[in-house]
Write a protein that holds these residues in place. Structure first.
Motif, PDB file in Angstrom:
ATOM      1  N   ARG A 163      20.607  12.825  -8.705  1.00 22.18           N
ATOM      2  CA  ARG A 163      20.133  11.440  -8.552  1.00 22.18           C
ATOM      3  C   ARG A 163      18.793  11.229  -9.251  1.00 22.18           C
ATOM      4  NH1 ARG A 163      22.188   8.199  -4.171  1.00 22.18           N
ATOM      5  NH2 ARG A 163      24.058   9.148  -3.257  1.00 22.18           N
ATOM      6  N   PRO A 185      21.255   5.432 -11.751  1.00 27.99           N
ATOM      7  CA  PRO A 185      22.369   4.612 -12.255  1.00 27.99           C
ATOM      8  C   PRO A 185      21.958   3.634 -13.348  1.00 27.99           C
ATOM      9  CG  PRO A 185      21.655   3.835 -10.109  1.00 27.99           C
ATOM     10  CD  PRO A 185      20.900   5.107 -10.365  1.00 27.99           C
ATOM     11  N   ALA A 192      24.940   6.630 -17.578  1.00 23.62           N
ATOM     12  CA  ALA A 192      26.386   6.437 -17.650  1.00 23.62           C
ATOM     13  C   ALA A 192      26.920   6.919 -18.995  1.00 23.62           C
ATOM     14  CB  ALA A 192      26.726   4.969 -17.425  1.00 23.62           C
ATOM     15  N   LEU A 228      25.900   7.702  -9.027  1.00 22.44           N
ATOM     16  CA  LEU A 228      26.276   7.116 -10.316  1.00 22.44           C
ATOM     17  C   LEU A 228      27.703   6.601 -10.194  1.00 22.44           C
ATOM     18  CD1 LEU A 228      25.586   6.593 -13.320  1.00 22.44           C
ATOM     19  CD2 LEU A 228      26.607   8.823 -13.835  1.00 22.44           C
ATOM     20  N   TYR A 238      32.052   5.085 -16.340  1.00 18.20           N
ATOM     21  CA  TYR A 238      30.805   5.402 -15.655  1.00 18.20           C
ATOM     22  C   TYR A 238      29.946   4.147 -15.562  1.00 18.20           C
ATOM     23  CZ  TYR A 238      31.777  10.409 -16.044  1.00 18.20           C
ATOM     24  OH  TYR A 238      32.337  11.658 -15.927  1.00 18.20           O
ATOM     25  N   GLY A 239      29.363   3.924 -14.388  1.00 13.55           N
ATOM     26  CA  GLY A 239      28.524   2.760 -14.165  1.00 13.55           C
ATOM     27  C   GLY A 239      29.245   1.635 -13.458  1.00 13.55           C
TER      28      GLY A 239
END
Length: 279
Positions: A146, A151, A156, A225, A242-243
């Motif tokens: 993290r 994020p 990503a 994420l 991703y994201g």
């Protein structure tokens, strides 16, 4: 996730040179050569991960045909690592699929996954995979992840780039693609051309319960994420984004997916929805 994997039992401190992915593998460019199927030593002494697909075309076999792979030593190490962790939760095999603790091929890895599924509900299957993934990481890894990868668009895109070379052994050839997340275009998508796990298992329930949902939840909830996976059951491809926050299971199209009646050994052709997807 890849950078934080705790490769227990691989032989840390062995005299081999470090393993480094080539820049071409990180780009995911579809026209660059990566089809030799081996880790090769360059003049610098480092190893470069090459695509292990064995088809003459360098692409997955057409739907209905099984793609042939040439798995090298390191691919089999990853198979054995995951299989040994999952074996602790698996039902006893009807036949012996591996003669030793490290002698696993992809078929025996899938067999262990299938035995984990036996006698467990959808949520129980997902919990097993979560425990296995956590056991592969060193203590405190999710919190460290993290910090390293908040994020953001960069995080990503970076994780999408890592997915292509490092998870080839699990899902087969893939490439980074541009996707739109919350109205922003970014290269944080991964297009899996024909998922090796789905192709070899032929099981919708295993795809969803042992791969899609636990992987989404792990990245989204443990690593912070968001990740959404969209398998295409018509051609066995899959898109990872991703994201993008995944939808609740009941709102996900996969929750209504029927079995592969002609492929899955535990299919129920009379059911409109794969029984393994029901609560």
């Amino acid at each position: 996730m890849v950078v934080l994997l705790n490769l227990q039992g691989v032989g840390v401190g062995c005299p081999h040179p470090p393993l480094t992915p080539s820049p071409t593998m990180l780009t995911g460019h579809p026209h660059r050569r990566h089809t030799s199927g081996r880790w090769r030593r360059r003049s610098s002494g480092n190893f470069v991960l090459r695509c292990a697909i064995a088809e003459p075309s360098g692409e997955p076999a057409p739907l209905g045909q099984k793609t042939q792979y040439r798995d090298g030593f390191l691919e089999k190490v990853f198979m054995a690592l995951f299989a040994r962790k999952m074996k602790k939760h698996a039902a006893s095999p009807t036949t012996t699929t591996a003669s030793s603790a490290w002698n696993y091929d992809y078929d025996s890895f899938v067999d262990v996954s299938r035995r984990v599924m036996q006698g467990r509900s959808r949520l129980q299957q997902q919990q097993v995979v979560r425990e296995v993934l956590l056991s592969m990481l060193p203590p405190g890894a999710p919190a460290q992840f993290r910090k390293l990868f908040p994020p953001t668009k960069w995080a990503a895109e970076f994780n999408a780039a890592l997915t292509v070379p490092f998870f080839h052994w699990l899902v087969g050839p893939s490439e980074v693609v541009e996707v739109e997340v919350n109205g922003v275009k970014q290269r944080s998508g991964v297009h899996i051309k024909k998922c090796r796990y789905l192709e070899n298992s032929g099981c919708v329930g295993m795809c969803v319960n042992m791969c899609k949902i636990p992987t989404q939840d792990f990245f989204t909830n443990e690593f912070g994420l968001p990740l959404t996976m969209n398998p295409n059951f018509e051609d066995m491809s899959c898109e990872m984004v991703y994201g993008q926050v995944p939808p609740p299971f009941d709102e996900d199209p996969v929750s209504k997916q029927p079995c592969y009646a002609n492929l899955c050994s535990v299919a129920n052709p009379s059911s409109s929805v794969c029984p393994k997807l029901q609560a």
